[in-house]
Enzyme design. Structure first.
Site, mmCIF file in Angstrom:
data_model
loop_
_atom_site.group_PDB
_atom_site.id
_atom_site.type_symbol
_atom_site.label_atom_id
_atom_site.label_comp_id
_atom_site.label_asym_id
_atom_site.label_seq_id
_atom_site.Cartn_x
_atom_site.Cartn_y
_atom_site.Cartn_z
ATOM 1 N N ASP A 1 0.811 -1.226 0.000
ATOM 2 C CA ASP A 1 0.000 0.000 0.000
ATOM 3 C C ASP A 1 0.840 1.270 0.000
ATOM 4 O O ASP A 1 0.456 2.284 0.579
ATOM 5 C CB ASP A 1 -0.972 0.006 1.204
ATOM 6 C CG ASP A 1 -1.798 -1.260 1.249
ATOM 7 O OD1 ASP A 1 -2.195 -1.736 0.171
ATOM 8 O OD2 ASP A 1 -2.032 -1.783 2.358
ATOM 9 N N LYS B 1 1.766 1.984 -5.158
ATOM 10 C CA LYS B 1 2.295 1.403 -6.401
ATOM 11 C C LYS B 1 1.337 1.635 -7.567
ATOM 12 O O LYS B 1 1.753 1.876 -8.692
ATOM 13 C CB LYS B 1 2.517 -0.114 -6.222
ATOM 14 C CG LYS B 1 3.519 -0.460 -5.133
ATOM 15 C CD LYS B 1 3.658 -1.958 -4.949
ATOM 16 C CE LYS B 1 2.430 -2.616 -4.377
ATOM 17 N NZ LYS B 1 2.130 -2.231 -2.979
ATOM 18 N N GLY B 2 0.028 1.555 -7.271
ATOM 19 C CA GLY B 2 -0.983 1.741 -8.319
ATOM 20 C C GLY B 2 -0.861 3.110 -8.951
ATOM 21 O O GLY B 2 -0.838 3.245 -10.172
ATOM 22 N N GLY C 1 -4.635 -4.423 -3.557
ATOM 23 C CA GLY C 1 -5.663 -3.394 -3.726
ATOM 24 C C GLY C 1 -4.954 -2.102 -4.066
ATOM 25 O O GLY C 1 -4.161 -1.609 -3.278
ATOM 26 N N HIS C 2 -5.182 -1.613 -5.275
ATOM 27 C CA HIS C 2 -4.525 -0.376 -5.709
ATOM 28 C C HIS C 2 -5.592 0.670 -5.981
ATOM 29 O O HIS C 2 -6.467 0.449 -6.813
ATOM 30 C CB HIS C 2 -3.712 -0.609 -6.980
ATOM 31 C CG HIS C 2 -2.787 -1.781 -6.904
ATOM 32 N ND1 HIS C 2 -1.815 -1.890 -5.942
ATOM 33 C CD2 HIS C 2 -2.684 -2.899 -7.661
ATOM 34 C CE1 HIS C 2 -1.147 -3.021 -6.123
ATOM 35 N NE2 HIS C 2 -1.667 -3.654 -7.154
ATOM 36 N N ARG D 1 2.661 -29.117 -6.786
ATOM 37 C CA ARG D 1 2.401 -29.645 -8.131
ATOM 38 C C ARG D 1 1.031 -30.283 -8.276
ATOM 39 O O ARG D 1 0.853 -31.279 -8.958
ATOM 40 C CB ARG D 1 3.533 -30.607 -8.549
ATOM 41 C CG ARG D 1 4.845 -29.861 -8.711
ATOM 42 C CD ARG D 1 6.038 -30.722 -8.573
ATOM 43 N NE ARG D 1 6.157 -31.239 -7.220
ATOM 44 C CZ ARG D 1 7.134 -32.019 -6.807
ATOM 45 N NH1 ARG D 1 8.065 -32.391 -7.643
ATOM 46 N NH2 ARG D 1 7.182 -32.438 -5.558
ATOM 47 N N GLN E 1 1.809 -6.516 -3.378
ATOM 48 C CA GLN E 1 2.416 -6.646 -2.043
ATOM 49 C C GLN E 1 3.734 -5.880 -1.991
ATOM 50 O O GLN E 1 3.862 -4.893 -2.664
ATOM 51 C CB GLN E 1 2.585 -8.132 -1.651
ATOM 52 C CG GLN E 1 1.265 -8.854 -1.471
ATOM 53 C CD GLN E 1 0.549 -9.142 -2.782
ATOM 54 O OE1 GLN E 1 1.108 -9.745 -3.662
ATOM 55 N NE2 GLN E 1 -0.682 -8.707 -2.902
ATOM 56 N N THR F 1 -7.704 -1.196 0.861
ATOM 57 C CA THR F 1 -8.527 -1.141 -0.352
ATOM 58 C C THR F 1 -9.244 -2.476 -0.559
ATOM 59 O O THR F 1 -10.320 -2.536 -1.135
ATOM 60 C CB THR F 1 -7.622 -0.871 -1.591
ATOM 61 O OG1 THR F 1 -6.770 0.223 -1.290
ATOM 62 C CG2 THR F 1 -8.417 -0.554 -2.831
ATOM 63 N N THR G 1 -9.695 -5.186 2.044
ATOM 64 C CA THR G 1 -10.505 -5.729 3.142
ATOM 65 C C THR G 1 -11.106 -4.626 4.020
ATOM 66 O O THR G 1 -11.896 -4.930 4.919
ATOM 67 C CB THR G 1 -9.642 -6.650 4.045
ATOM 68 O OG1 THR G 1 -8.524 -5.889 4.508
ATOM 69 C CG2 THR G 1 -9.149 -7.860 3.290
HETATM 70 P P1 GDP Z 1 -0.755 0.177 -3.573
HETATM 71 O O1 GDP Z 1 -1.371 -1.090 -3.093
HETATM 72 O O2 GDP Z 1 0.709 0.242 -3.350
HETATM 73 O O3 GDP Z 1 -1.125 0.505 -4.993
HETATM 74 O O4 GDP Z 1 -1.350 1.356 -2.664
HETATM 75 P P2 GDP Z 1 -2.894 1.548 -2.232
HETATM 76 O O5 GDP Z 1 -3.654 2.057 -3.400
HETATM 77 O O6 GDP Z 1 -3.406 0.343 -1.541
HETATM 78 O O7 GDP Z 1 -2.748 2.661 -1.113
HETATM 79 C C1 GDP Z 1 -2.179 3.903 -1.382
HETATM 80 C C2 GDP Z 1 -3.247 4.999 -1.134
HETATM 81 O O8 GDP Z 1 -2.625 6.259 -1.061
HETATM 82 C C3 GDP Z 1 -4.268 5.130 -2.245
HETATM 83 O O9 GDP Z 1 -5.493 5.471 -1.679
HETATM 84 C C4 GDP Z 1 -3.734 6.256 -3.124
HETATM 85 O O10 GDP Z 1 -4.745 6.965 -3.805
HETATM 86 C C5 GDP Z 1 -3.102 7.124 -2.074
HETATM 87 N N1 GDP Z 1 -1.923 7.890 -2.503
HETATM 88 C C6 GDP Z 1 -0.920 7.525 -3.355
HETATM 89 N N2 GDP Z 1 0.038 8.475 -3.389
HETATM 90 C C7 GDP Z 1 -0.365 9.457 -2.541
HETATM 91 C C8 GDP Z 1 0.211 10.697 -2.103
HETATM 92 O O11 GDP Z 1 1.306 11.081 -2.506
HETATM 93 N N3 GDP Z 1 -0.493 11.416 -1.173
HETATM 94 C C9 GDP Z 1 -1.706 11.008 -0.689
HETATM 95 N N4 GDP Z 1 -2.325 11.778 0.211
HETATM 96 N N5 GDP Z 1 -2.263 9.861 -1.078
HETATM 97 C C10 GDP Z 1 -1.608 9.086 -1.974
HETATM 98 P P1 IMO Z 2 -0.912 -4.335 -2.174
HETATM 99 O O1 IMO Z 2 -0.522 -4.879 -3.518
HETATM 100 C C1 IMO Z 2 -0.875 -4.842 2.158
HETATM 101 C C2 IMO Z 2 -0.926 -8.959 3.659
HETATM 102 C C3 IMO Z 2 -2.146 -9.424 4.404
HETATM 103 C C4 IMO Z 2 -1.521 -10.415 5.365
HETATM 104 C C5 IMO Z 2 -0.427 -11.065 4.518
HETATM 105 C C6 IMO Z 2 -0.824 -12.395 3.883
HETATM 106 O O2 IMO Z 2 -2.194 -3.579 -2.156
HETATM 107 O O3 IMO Z 2 0.218 -3.580 -1.550
HETATM 108 P P2 IMO Z 2 -2.427 -13.067 1.868
HETATM 109 O O4 IMO Z 2 -3.901 -12.866 1.671
HETATM 110 O O5 IMO Z 2 -1.587 -12.449 0.795
HETATM 111 O O6 IMO Z 2 -2.071 -14.498 2.114
HETATM 112 O O7 IMO Z 2 -2.085 -12.288 3.243
HETATM 113 O O8 IMO Z 2 -0.130 -10.126 3.485
HETATM 114 N N1 IMO Z 2 -1.164 -8.408 2.298
HETATM 115 C C7 IMO Z 2 -1.112 -7.109 2.004
HETATM 116 N N2 IMO Z 2 -0.895 -6.025 2.788
HETATM 117 N N3 IMO Z 2 -1.017 -4.685 0.828
HETATM 118 C C8 IMO Z 2 -1.198 -5.758 0.031
HETATM 119 O O9 IMO Z 2 -1.218 -5.662 -1.318
HETATM 120 C C9 IMO Z 2 -1.294 -7.036 0.610
HETATM 121 N N4 IMO Z 2 -1.497 -8.287 0.130
HETATM 122 C C10 IMO Z 2 -1.399 -9.110 1.175
HETATM 123 O O10 IMO Z 2 -2.776 -8.361 5.085
HETATM 124 O O11 IMO Z 2 -0.880 -9.748 6.416
HETATM 125 MG MG MG Z 3 -2.822 -1.703 -1.728
#
Ligand code: GDP
Ligand code: IMO
Ligand code: MG
Length: 428
Positions: free
Chosen positions: A13, A16-17, A40-41, A142, A223, A298, A300
Site C-alpha cells: 500500500d 504502487k498503483g 488493492g490499488h 504440483r 504486495q 482497499t 478488506t
Molecule cells: P498500492 O497497493 O501500493 O497501490 O497502494 P494503495 O492504493 O493500496 O494505497 C495507497 C493509497 O494512497 C491510495 O489510496 C492512493 O490513492 C493514495 N496515494 C498515493 N500516493 C499518494 C500521495 O502522494 N499522497 C496522498 N495523500 N495519497 C496518496
Molecule cells: P498491495 O498490492 C498490504 C498482507 C495481508 C496479510 C499477509 C498475507 O495492495 O500492496 P495473503 O492474503 O496475501 O495471504 O495475506 O499479506 N497483504 C497485504 N498487505 N497490501 C497488500 O497488497 C497485501 N497483500 C497481502 O494483510 O498480512
Molecule cells: Mg494496496
C-alpha cells in the site's frame, strides 16, 4: 527500451498503483507478475477513483497492454467482475492478456484460507482470505490448476479430483466443514472458458518479442518487500515473490533485460495484518497518521497499522531488490507535525543494528533509534516543483534519500496524477 520493475519497499500500500498509472502513458505493457486479488490499488484520475485488485494498473492507460503473467494466481470470478465494473465506467479492457500458465484460485482454496486462519486463532497471519496461500501451496506441491487446464476437461477434472481427495479429508475431519463436490468446482471453472479463450496467451513469448521490438515493459509487483515469501517478515508474509527477482520468474523475462528497479516507499510506514513492526505507533500519532493518510485497506477495509519512516527497511529494500530509484509517496500526510521522527537504526538487547537483524526473533525485539526532523505546517498539495516545498519538507526528503540507499526520483504530495513532484526522470 528494456524492462522496468516497480515494487513496494515496505509492507504494501505504498502507492504502487498511482506510480504505475503515472508511467502507464509512457510504456507499452504493464505486467502483473505476482499475487492475486489480495492486492488493492487505488488510482485517482482527474477526481475519478478506481480500485483495482487483479487487473494491472496499466489498464487505465489507453494504448498500454495490461498483462496478467504466469506468476499470478487468478480468481476468475473476481477477474470478470472487475472487468465488468471498469467497462461499465467506460474503460476499455479489451487489450487484457492472461497467461496460460497462471494458476487459478479454486473455491476450495478460498475456503481453506479462511478456515485455517480461524483455526490458528491468535497465531493467525491476518491474510486477506482470498485463497492466495493455499493456491501457491498447490502450485509448489504440483497439484495446482492452471488457466490452460480449463481447455481440457479431462485433465481439469483429474486435477480437481486429485486436489479434493486430500482437501476434503482436511475440510471434514480437521475443520469440521462439508466436503466440496468435484462437479461443483469443475462446472464453475468451465463456465469461464469462453471468456478466457480470447485473452489467453503465451505471455512470456509475447513480452520477450515486445522487448525485441524495442517496446517498454513495466513489471508491476503486488504486495511488497517485507511481505515477500523469501525476504519478508516470515511467516507474516504473503505466499509469492514480491521482490524484484520475482518479476523475472513471474513473467518469463530474464534478469539481463531489466534496466531499472523502482521501489515505491511511503514517507511513513503502514502494515495490514499480523507481524512485527518496529516503528508502529499505538498512540495519538498513529491515529493521526491513519486519519490523515486514509489508511484503511482497499481490499478488506481493515484499518492499517501506522508508524514512522524506517530507514533500516528502506536500506534493506534497496539491497534485496537492487533498487535504482525510490518513488517517495504521501509526504502531504506528514504536514502539521512539529517534529517528525525517523528510525535510523534498531536496538536489540542493548546492541545497535544499522542493518536488518538476521533473525525474526531479533526483529521482533527491535526498538527504533530515532532521529528528529523539523516539520512544516504549510499545505503542500498544490506544489508543482520541489523548490516550492517548505524548506523543512525539502530537508526531510533529502535526509531520507541520504539514509535509504538509492536516489529519490519523485515525491507524492496527494493521490491525484498531477500531485507528484519529479526530482529526476524515471524514463529517458
Ligand atoms: P498500492 O497497493 O501500493 O497501490 O497502494 P494503495 O492504493 O493500496 O494505497 C495507497 C493509497 O494512497 C491510495 O489510496 C492512493 O490513492 C493514495 N496515494 C498515493 N500516493 C499518494 C500521495 O502522494 N499522497 C496522498 N495523500 N495519497 C496518496
Ligand atoms: P498491495 O498490492 C498490504 C498482507 C495481508 C496479510 C499477509 C498475507 O495492495 O500492496 P495473503 O492474503 O496475501 O495471504 O495475506 O499479506 N497483504 C497485504 N498487505 N497490501 C497488500 O497488497 C497485501 N497483500 C497481502 O494483510 O498480512
Ligand atoms: Mg494496496
Amino acid at each position: 527500451m528494456p524492462a522496468l520493475v516497480l515494487i513496494g519497499a515496505q509492507w504494501g500500500d505504498e502507492g504502487k498503483g498511482k506510480a504505475t498509472d503515472q508511467l502507464g502513458g509512457a510504456v507499452d505493457y504493464v505486467v502483473k507478475f505476482n499475487g492475486g486479488n489480495n492486492a488493492g490499488h487505488t488510482v485517482v484520475v482527474g477526481g475519478e477513483t478506481y480500485a483495482l485488485h487483479l487487473l494491472p494498473s496499466g489498464i487505465l492507460s489507453p494504448g498500454c497492454t495490461p498483462v496478467i503473467a504466469n506468476g499470478v494466481v487468478v480468481d476468475l470470478g473476481v477477474l470478470f467482475h472487475e472487468i465488468e465494473g471498469l467497462e461499465a465506467r467506460g474503460v476499455d479492457t479489451s487489450r487484457l492478456v492472461l497467461s496460460s500458465d497462471a494458476h487459478v484460485i479454486a473455491s476450495y482454496n478460498r475456503q481453506l484460507d479462511k478456515v485455517t486462519e480461524r483455526f490458528l486463532g491468535s497465531r493467525k497471519i491476518g491474510t486477506t482470505g482470498r485463497g492466495i496461500g493455499p493456491t501457491y501451496a498447490d502450485k509448489m506441491n504440483r497439484v495446482g490448476v492452471r488457466v490452460q487446464d480449463l481447455f481440457d476437461e479431462k485433465i481439469l477434472r483429474q486435477k480437481v479430483e486429485g486436489a479434493l481427495e486430500v482437501k476434503n479429508q482436511v475440510l471434514v475431519k480437521v475443520y469440521n466443514r462439508r466436503a466440496i463436490a468435484v462437479d461443483e468446482v469443475v462446472e464453475e471453472l468451465l463456465g469461464y472458458v469462453d471468456r478466457v479463450r480470447p485473452m489467453m496467451a503465451d505471455t512470456a513469448l509475447l513480452l520477450n518479442q515486445a522487448l525485441d521490438q524495442g517496446k517498454t515493459v513495466l513489471l508491476e509487483g503486488g504486495q511488497a518487500t517485507l511481505l515477500d515469501v523469501d525476504h519478508g517478515t516470515y511467516p507474516f508474509v504473503t505466499s509469492s515473490s514480491a521482490t524484484a527477482g520475482g518479476a523475472c520468474t513471474g513473467s518469463g523475462i530474464g534478469p539481463t533485460r531489466v534496466d531499472k528497479v523502482i521501489a515505491v516507499i511511503k514517507a511513513y510506514t503502514t502494515r495490514v495484518g499480523e507481524g512485527p513492526f518496529p516503528t508502529e505507533l499505538l498512540d495519538e500519532d498513529g491515529e493521526r497518521l491513519r486519519a490523515h493518510g486514509h489508511e484503511y485497506g482497499t481490499t478488506t477495509g481493515r484499518p492499517r497499522r501506522c508508524g514512522w519512516y524506517d530507514a533500516v527497511i528502506a536500506r534493506y529494500a534497496a539491497r534485496v531488490n537492487g533498487v535504482t530509484d525510490f518513488v517517495l509517496t504521501k509526504l502531504d500526510v506528514l504536514t502539521g507535525w512539529e517534529k517528525i521522527p525517523v528510525c535510523v537504526a534498531y536496538e536489540v538487547d542493548g546492541v545497535r543494528y544499522d542493518e536488518m537483524p538476521m533473525t525474526q526473533t531479533a526483529f521482533h525485539h527491535a526498538k527504533p533509534v530515532y532521529e528528529m526532523f523539523d516539520g512544516w505546517t504549510e499545505d503542500i498539495t498544490g506544489a508543482r516543483r520541489f523548490e516550492e516545498l517548505p524548506k523543512n519538507a525539502q530537508l526531510y526528503i533529502r535526509a531520507l534519500e541520504e539514509m535509504s540507499g538509492a536516489p529519490f526520483s519523485s515525491v507524492g504530495i496527494g493521490p491525484d496524477r498531477e500531485q507528484t513532484l519529479e526530482l529526476r526522470p524515471l524514463l529517458p
